[in-house]
Design an enzyme around this catalytic site. Structure first.
Site, PDB file in Angstrom:
ATOM      1  N   HIS A 175      -6.797  50.825  12.658  1.00 33.88           N
ATOM      2  CA  HIS A 175      -5.299  50.857  13.477  1.00 33.88           C
ATOM      3  C   HIS A 175      -5.352  52.085  12.114  1.00 33.88           C
ATOM      4  CE1 HIS A 175      -1.030  50.457  13.721  1.00 33.88           C
ATOM      5  NE2 HIS A 175      -0.957  49.657  14.840  1.00 33.88           N
ATOM      6  N   GLU A 187      -3.302  56.089  20.254  1.00 40.50           N
ATOM      7  CA  GLU A 187      -2.092  55.592  19.281  1.00 40.50           C
ATOM      8  C   GLU A 187      -1.213  56.830  18.957  1.00 40.50           C
ATOM      9  OE1 GLU A 187      -1.177  50.934  19.164  1.00 40.50           O
ATOM     10  OE2 GLU A 187      -1.520  51.538  16.917  1.00 40.50           O
TER      11      GLU A 187
END
Ligand code: G3P
Length: 215
Positions: free
Chosen positions: A88, A136
């Site tokens: 992430h 993302e």
């Protein structure tokens, strides 16, 4: 569509509050027959796995032994996780670690959702064959501005590149996703799911926010 709700380290996702959120997820899963996964905080994994499907927010490429402070793949599996979210933007990893984690996950029977912040990363990560790659845009994460509305062309490009590299890796996207409209756009651009955090976890009424998100 797959909906992965990342609890991050938000206060609203910890302990009893995390369990309340997991119950809302379970309720909406059932009501809308939707594929929703939770990524709770580590200390809540076991409890929340009894409520709704979960993935862990990270693991390390280690096996049983002397690795104090590492997150063992077997431990999240034992706690009920069916997979893990790795790399992430808030927990970036070097490529060799990503490869190690994906291999360790395969051995442990964990699905891997690997985040990528740009196309270069997508291309490198695809070589390791994770189950999912989640694109993302770091600039839009937690911004209240949705990647689907602000950078739709980046989603299309990602989907197209990934399909060419390895059509078996499932494309997901995230950053600022909050509404059915965002999900609809992502779906039309070829994403098979979305990663969502602040719009749900920090919502005053989390169940209502889920109902406003899930198609
Ligand atoms: O993992 C999902 C996350 O990074 C997106 O965050 O708050 O923009 O939905 P948010």
């Amino acid at each position: 569509m797959l909906y992965l709700i990342n609890f991050k380290t938000y206060e609203e996702g910890l302990g009893d509050k995390g369990i309340k959120l997991a119950n809302s997820i379970a309720d909406v899963r059932k009501k809308l027959n939707a594929d929703i996964w939770a990524a709770p905080q580590f200390t809540d994994l076991k409890e929340i796995s009894k409520i709704t499907p979960i993935v862990s927010q990270h693991i390390d490429p280690v096996s049983f032994g002397s690795h104090t402070g590492s997150v063992l793949p077997a431990s999240v599996k034992d706690a009920g996780a069916m997979g893990t979210l790795i790399n992430h933007s808030e927990r970036r990893l070097p490529m060799d670690k990503i490869e190690g984690i994906i291999n360790a996950s395969k051995l442990s029977g964990l699905k891997t959702v690997c985040c990528a912040a740009d196309i270069k990363e997508v291309m490198e990560i695809a070589k390791f064959s994770p189950d999912y790659i989640a694109y993302e845009d770091p600039e839009l994460i937690g911004s209240g501005r949705s990647i689907a509305q602000e950078k739709p062309e980046a989603i299309s490009k990602f989907v197209e590149v990934l399909k060419d590299l390895n059509p078996e890796i499932v494309p997901l996207c995230g950053a600022g996703i909050a509404t059915k409209q965002d999900v609809q756009i992502a779906q039309e651009l070829g994403a098979k799911g979305v990663l969502v955090a602040s719009a749900i976890v920090k919502a005053e009424d989390q169940r209502e926010a889920l109902l406003n998100l899930v198609l």
